[in-house]
Design an enzyme around this catalytic site. Structure first.
Site, mmCIF file in Angstrom:
data_model
loop_
_atom_site.group_PDB
_atom_site.id
_atom_site.type_symbol
_atom_site.label_atom_id
_atom_site.label_comp_id
_atom_site.label_asym_id
_atom_site.label_seq_id
_atom_site.Cartn_x
_atom_site.Cartn_y
_atom_site.Cartn_z
ATOM 1 N N THR A 103 53.386 1.595 33.603
ATOM 2 C CA THR A 103 54.236 2.625 34.213
ATOM 3 C C THR A 103 55.528 2.275 34.190
ATOM 4 O O THR A 103 56.486 3.285 34.257
ATOM 5 C CB THR A 103 53.678 2.529 35.730
ATOM 6 O OG1 THR A 103 52.236 3.016 35.875
ATOM 7 C CG2 THR A 103 54.425 3.712 36.502
ATOM 8 N N THR A 179 51.138 -2.615 35.827
ATOM 9 C CA THR A 179 50.612 -3.457 37.140
ATOM 10 C C THR A 179 49.298 -3.787 37.328
ATOM 11 O O THR A 179 48.924 -4.917 37.798
ATOM 12 C CB THR A 179 51.317 -2.858 38.367
ATOM 13 O OG1 THR A 179 50.480 -1.695 38.560
ATOM 14 C CG2 THR A 179 52.670 -2.559 38.005
ATOM 15 N N ASP A 180 48.505 -3.059 36.974
ATOM 16 C CA ASP A 180 46.969 -3.359 37.475
ATOM 17 C C ASP A 180 46.536 -4.609 36.769
ATOM 18 O O ASP A 180 45.382 -5.323 37.649
ATOM 19 C CB ASP A 180 46.155 -1.939 36.651
ATOM 20 C CG ASP A 180 46.399 -0.879 37.408
ATOM 21 O OD1 ASP A 180 46.980 -0.820 38.786
ATOM 22 O OD2 ASP A 180 45.730 0.181 37.359
ATOM 23 N N LYS A 257 47.938 -8.223 42.765
ATOM 24 C CA LYS A 257 48.408 -6.725 43.278
ATOM 25 C C LYS A 257 47.407 -6.561 44.517
ATOM 26 O O LYS A 257 46.272 -6.458 44.324
ATOM 27 C CB LYS A 257 48.259 -5.819 42.258
ATOM 28 C CG LYS A 257 48.545 -4.285 42.500
ATOM 29 C CD LYS A 257 48.231 -3.420 41.398
ATOM 30 C CE LYS A 257 48.689 -1.949 41.840
ATOM 31 N NZ LYS A 257 48.683 -0.921 40.845
#
Length: 438
Positions: A103, A179-180, A257
């Protein structure tokens, strides 16, 4: 042809035009100004989408539009030469930004409505000019994938690119990443990069660059600042709170996360972050970090990929573990309940796996706290069956570490010894009581 295409052709509208739309809503006329966006490919085609000044998009029904006025036609932006946006300045440290996608390097695809990797690393660097006041930046796109498409083979490629940059004289490396799965990659690099002498910083964004609440620019700025610091570790740098006050630098083996969409989604688990990064300074929160030094960085990328994570839950079938063993898996990380428990019926299957040479490691799905298999009888039976308790390691860290360990040995005694040895700060020496849900 759908209504929206007919409407745009009739009024000579092009994507990027600045328009004023007058819309009828009952007896009231409402006026909107914004940029014309590409029609949403999967919609019925009955609305015109425009981007407002505040960054948000709205769809206006074609049948409700009373008037459309083109305020400014879309103009093609002149392309800047690469050298013009990457000036080298004497006295500044040198930082390489490796683009992998995610992202932080993405935008909305208005044909599908999905977020896709869209910018090269060069475009990413151009979008945040502040970083050029901190370092001479060398961007390099090495892959352009979504976070969920990350694979162990890509970890190896990233590790070699990092080592190549650091060993060629760069003062630090920033990795733009989705980020995942950023925690997995951070762990993998923490184990693969041996004799690390300079900072390696993974950074991402929870919200794409074309959103008004995007966190990408601040995160990248903080990441570059941390890449010029004295901390020679693999770190994840992301927002420290929902506002734009500071970012946090988390140790690569202790970060997770913890929220799907908040800008401060990342937390250090069972530990405290290494540093806070403010706009004008770095505030170190601990002093037990690896310092910047001299020497060649080595890549130890021997990884056994036939490793799985198995979550324990009420009714979990022992056939799953048997299946993994029968399919030739060399290691399994079990996310046990509480202190690391599994159902009693599961234990003989763990013993069978160990007897067949499969490494069975136990973590806790609680995340916070420490695995302790000596408290209850099932835990003691699990120990006797040959399971390896993974202290306070995160399940994903244990998974990546087990891959790395099995890449070096298949002797279960040596596997146990290595899994219980802290190589990159993945095991804290004692349980801290000031880290829970920080």
């Amino acid at each position: 042809m759908r209504k929206v295409e007919e409407f745009m052709r009739k009024h000579n509208l092009e994507v990027g035009d600045l328009v004023r739309i007058v819309k009828r809503e009952g007896d009231e006329l409402l006026t909107f100004e914004g940029l014309v966006m590409p029609p949403y490919e999967l919609s019925p085609g009955e609305t015109l989408t425009i981007k407002l000044d505040n960054g948000y998009n709205i769809g206006i029904l074609i049948d409700a539009i009373e008037k459309v006025e083109v305020l400014e036609k879309a103009a093609e932006k002149p392309k800047m030469a690469f050298q013009e946006v990457l000036p080298k300045r004497e006295g500044l440290p040198n930082v390489t930004i490796l683009g992998t996608g995610g992202t932080i390097a993405s935008r909305i695809d208005y044909k599908t409505g999905a977020v896709h990797p869209a910018f090269t690393a060069e475009e990413l660097a151009k979008a945040v000019p502040e970083i050029f006041e901190m370092a001479n930046v060398t961007p390099k796109l090495i892959m352009n994938i979504l976070s969920e498409d990350m694979k162990p083979e890509y970890w190896k490629r990233i590790a070699h690119e990092v080592a190549r940059a650091l060993n060629s004289g760069e003062d630090g490396v920033v990795i733009a990443h989705g980020t995942d799965t950023m925690g997995y990659t951070a762990s993998a690099l923490s184990f693969m990069l041996r004799n690390l002498t300079k900072p390696v910083v993974l950074v991402g964004a929870q919200r794409s660059s074309d959103r008004p609440s995007s966190d990408s620019a601040m995160n990248l700025t903080c990441a570059v600042k941390m890449a010029t610091s004295d901390v020679a570790e693999v770190m994840v740098v992301m927002h420290g709170e929902t506002s734009d006050t500071h970012c946090l630098a988390h140790r690569g083996t202790k970060v997770r996360k913890m929220h799907t969409s908040r800008r401060d989604a990342f937390r250090s688990i069972n530990d405290i972050p290494i540093a806070k990064i403010w706009k004008d300074r770095i505030e170190l929160l601990r002093d037990d970090y690896r310092r910047r030094s001299e020497g060649e960085v080595e890549v130890d990328d021997r990884m056994e990929e036939k490793v799985a994570i198995l979550k324990v839950y009420p009714g979990v079938s022992d056939e799953i573990l048997d299946f993994l063993v029968d399919r030739g898996y060399k290691g399994v990380v079990i996310e046990g309940t509480g202190l690391g428990h599994v159902p009693q019926d599961f234990i003989p299957h763990v013993q069978r796996a160990v007897e067949e040479g499969v490494a069975i490691c136990v973590t806790s799905q609680c995340l916070y706290g420490r695995v302790n298999l000596n408290v209850y009888s099932n835990g003691r039976k699990l120990l006797k069956a040959g399971a390896i308790p993974c202290e306070d390691m995160l399940p994903e860290t244990a998974y990546v570490k087990l891959m790395w360990v099995l890449g070096h040995t298949d002797d279960l005694g040596e596997v146990r010894k290595m899994m219980l040895t802290s190589y990159a700060g993945e095991i804290t020496p004692y349980t801290r009581f000031d880290t829970f849900l920080r």
